[in-house]
Enzyme design. Structure first.
Site, mmCIF file in Angstrom:
data_model
loop_
_atom_site.group_PDB
_atom_site.id
_atom_site.type_symbol
_atom_site.label_atom_id
_atom_site.label_comp_id
_atom_site.label_asym_id
_atom_site.label_seq_id
_atom_site.Cartn_x
_atom_site.Cartn_y
_atom_site.Cartn_z
ATOM 1 N NE ARG A 1 0.278 12.293 6.275
ATOM 2 C CZ ARG A 1 -0.711 13.036 6.762
ATOM 3 N NH1 ARG A 1 -1.777 13.298 6.025
ATOM 4 N NH2 ARG A 1 -0.636 13.544 7.964
ATOM 5 C CG HIS B 1 -5.135 2.746 5.192
ATOM 6 N ND1 HIS B 1 -4.506 3.897 5.597
ATOM 7 C CD2 HIS B 1 -5.872 3.091 4.110
ATOM 8 C CE1 HIS B 1 -4.842 4.882 4.791
ATOM 9 N NE2 HIS B 1 -5.670 4.426 3.882
ATOM 10 N N GLY C 1 0.823 -1.215 0.000
ATOM 11 C CA GLY C 1 0.000 0.000 0.000
ATOM 12 C C GLY C 1 0.853 1.259 0.000
ATOM 13 C CD GLU D 1 -3.307 13.372 2.700
ATOM 14 O OE1 GLU D 1 -3.742 13.100 1.564
ATOM 15 O OE2 GLU D 1 -2.603 12.581 3.357
#
Ligand SMILES: [Zn+2]
Lengths: 475, 76
Positions: free
Chosen positions: A163, A180, A160, A271
């Site tokens: 950040r 996640h 994955g 973001e």
């Protein structure tokens, strides 16, 4: 032919006029962030290879995914392939999932190995992406981890893009949000007070970055999706210090572990919704081993007010899973465009089986795992309207919508906290606009006949294009 | 060295530019703010730092923890 690594793809981009080299030395700040922003502002924005950054020896590449031309080339399609055709082709290849990986034993990413005195600020040409970021970020690195309760299960291995803030010579902060997959691995490790081994791959085959930002199921392998989408098995190699499988073609691999039960300040970071996230307490990764190519290229991503590279990268890996989920029970659906701010705005094209069907399709979207929290504004258009062509969508809105019956609000529904208009954070009102043509038993009070395309139009489009390209050639 | 963001005496130099004498990078070990000597004063100078992004004692106390740390599983 699929690309074996980033470098092969960069050569292809250069051949096709979709890669620019900056040869004069640039400053890390503000130039590198500005180059990323500028490239995504351009029509058919190219990748930019910055050959000299003041103070560093390594090259930097930005905007590798940053245009529809580059997106098409990544999947080995002609660079002028229309967006809807790219969508349908990718959707067909998706059905070949899973394609098992191929293991290799030696690769260029093992050319140099560093285990002592690691300093990420020397090994990587790091820079601040947006002015008020709290530090220097890896914004396009793939993080690989395994399930600590089932470490031999390949399918539970996760890849994955999260950040990563560089917080020390050998220290990273990672944003792992509760939904996640890596957060499941981390929770299991932390319940046992054990470190979680991770590997971080930087500078990859572009298809890997695409799948690593795709929301797959927990037991679905990103590597096996990459194999399906590129049409050949994805090549991996074993990490130096763990049983993790890492991309064979990478420029850099950082190996380390997430320190258990530890959280320290991270952020802010500009973001994808176009605003900064706050400073939060996030987990930390300690790096103990770095391998890289002799002359590595550092790939990073600029993100900011849409559209930027991340919007191209996430366009179809958001749209296609939603399309597959809706189409499974509503086969009339033709295409789903969920590329506005990661699916907060969605346009669905569908045939209508009976009156009110357009609204039902929107409600089906709102019951999918991603659509439920993210999607806020849903527009449904007829099957002959291309949902990727906003002029056509505006035509449907202006000629098909009766606001008194076709516009619906659903208050106090699940929402997405990163959407600044979500209030309270995590809830919002849904807006559905049904712009399909009414079918029985809906009341069809006025029959309308569409204007057809004149015969031979397609032929003339080709003739005119050829004539135009001859004029350009002379200039 | 004073951190321009949280004003604590907790920053240290993490690197001098590997090529030439171009710049140095500093990090605060308390709030992890990171900056390069060649950036402008709104980034590098505690007195001129953009007030919207300053951190106070209160901001440290209020920071959310993501993801939350789970309870330890006993036994094993
Ligand atoms: Zn500080």
């Amino acid at each position: 032919m699929p690309y074996t690594d980033l470098r092969e793809f960069l050569s292809k981009l250069e051949e096709e006029g979709q890669l620019i080299r900056v040869k004069e030395p640039v400053m890390p700040e503000p130039d590198l962030g500005a180059i990323g922003r500028a490239a995504s502002n351009m029509e058919n924005g190219p990748a930019v290879l910055v050959e000299k950054v003041r103070g560093y020896s390594q090259k930097v590449v930005l905007n590798v995914h940053g245009s529809w031309a580059n997106h098409a080339l990544m999947f080995d399609m002609p660079k002028d392939t229309p967006i809807k055709e790219q969508f349908l082709e990718l959707s067909r290849r998706w059905d070949n999932f899973p394609v098992p990986v191929r293991y290799v034993s030696s690769t260029p990413v093992k050319e140099v190995k560093v285990t002592k005195d690691i300093n990420l600020f020397e090994l990587l040409p790091l820079f601040r992406i947006n002015r008020h970021d709290g530090g220097f970020y890896l914004s396009k690195a793939s993080v690989i981890s395994r399930d600590p309760e089932d470490p031999d299960n390949f399918k539970k291995q996760n890849v994955g893009i999260y950040r990563l803030q560089v917080k020390g010579k050998d220290l990273l902060g990672i944003q792992a949000l509760p939904f996640h997959d890596i957060s499941i691995h981390l929770r299991k490790a932390e319940e046992r007070n054990q470190p979680l081994p991770v590997a971080i791959a930087i500078g990859n085959d572009p298809v890997l970055s695409f799948v690593a930002s795709t929301p797959l199921g927990y037991e679905e392998s990103e590597y096996e999706l990459a194999g399906a989408l590129r049409g050949e098995p994805f090549e991996v190699v074993k990490a130096e210090t763990s049983n993790l499988d890492v991309p064979a073609g990478s420029e850099y691999i950082l190996e380390g572990e997430i320190l258990p039960r530890r959280r320290t300040p991270e952020g802010p970071f500009g973001e994808f919704p176009g605003s900064y996230s706050g400073v939060r307490l996030h987990a930390e990764i300690k790096i103990h081993t770095v391998t890289h190519r002799i002359d590595p290229i550092f790939e990073n991503l600029y993100l900011g007010l849409p559209w930027t590279e991340i919007d191209y990268l996430q366009a179809f890996n958001t749209s296609i899973p939603l399309y597959k989920q809706i189409k499974a029970s509503m086969p009339e659906v033709v295409a789903v465009n969920a590329m506005y701010t990661h699916g907060i705005g969605v346009i669905i094209s569908t045939g209508c089986r009976f009156g009110g069907y357009g609204k039902a399709v929107a409600m089906r979207l709102l019951s999918t795992p991603h659509g439920m929290p993210y999607s806020k504004i849903i527009i449904v258009v007829d099957d002959f309207v291309d949902p990727f062509n906003l002029e056509q969508v505006m035509w449907a809105l202006t000629t098909r919508v009766r606001p008194d019956k076709d516009v619906i609000l659903i208050p106090a529904a699940p929402g997405m906290p990163l959407d600044p208009s979500s209030e309270p954070p995590g809830m919002h009102t849904k807006l559905i606009i049904d712009a399909t043509t009414p079918v029985p038993p809906d009341v069809v009070s006025r029959e309308v006949e569409l204007i057809e395309t004149p015969p031979k139009t397609e032929l003339w489009e080709k003739v005119l294009r050829d004539l135009q390209s001859k004029i350009k050639g002379r200039g | 060295m004073i951190c321009p963001r949280c004003d604590r005496d907790s920053a240290y130099k993490v690197v001098d530019s590997p090529v030439g004498e171009e710049w140095s990078v500093f990090i605060c070990e308390k709030c992890f703010y990171t900056w390069r000597s060649t950036e402008d004063e709104e980034i590098t100078n505690p007195e001129k730092f953009d007030p919207r992004f300053k951190l106070t004692e209160e901001s440290f106390e209020k920071m959310l923890c993501i993801p939350p740390i789970p309870p330890l599983k006993s036994g094993g």
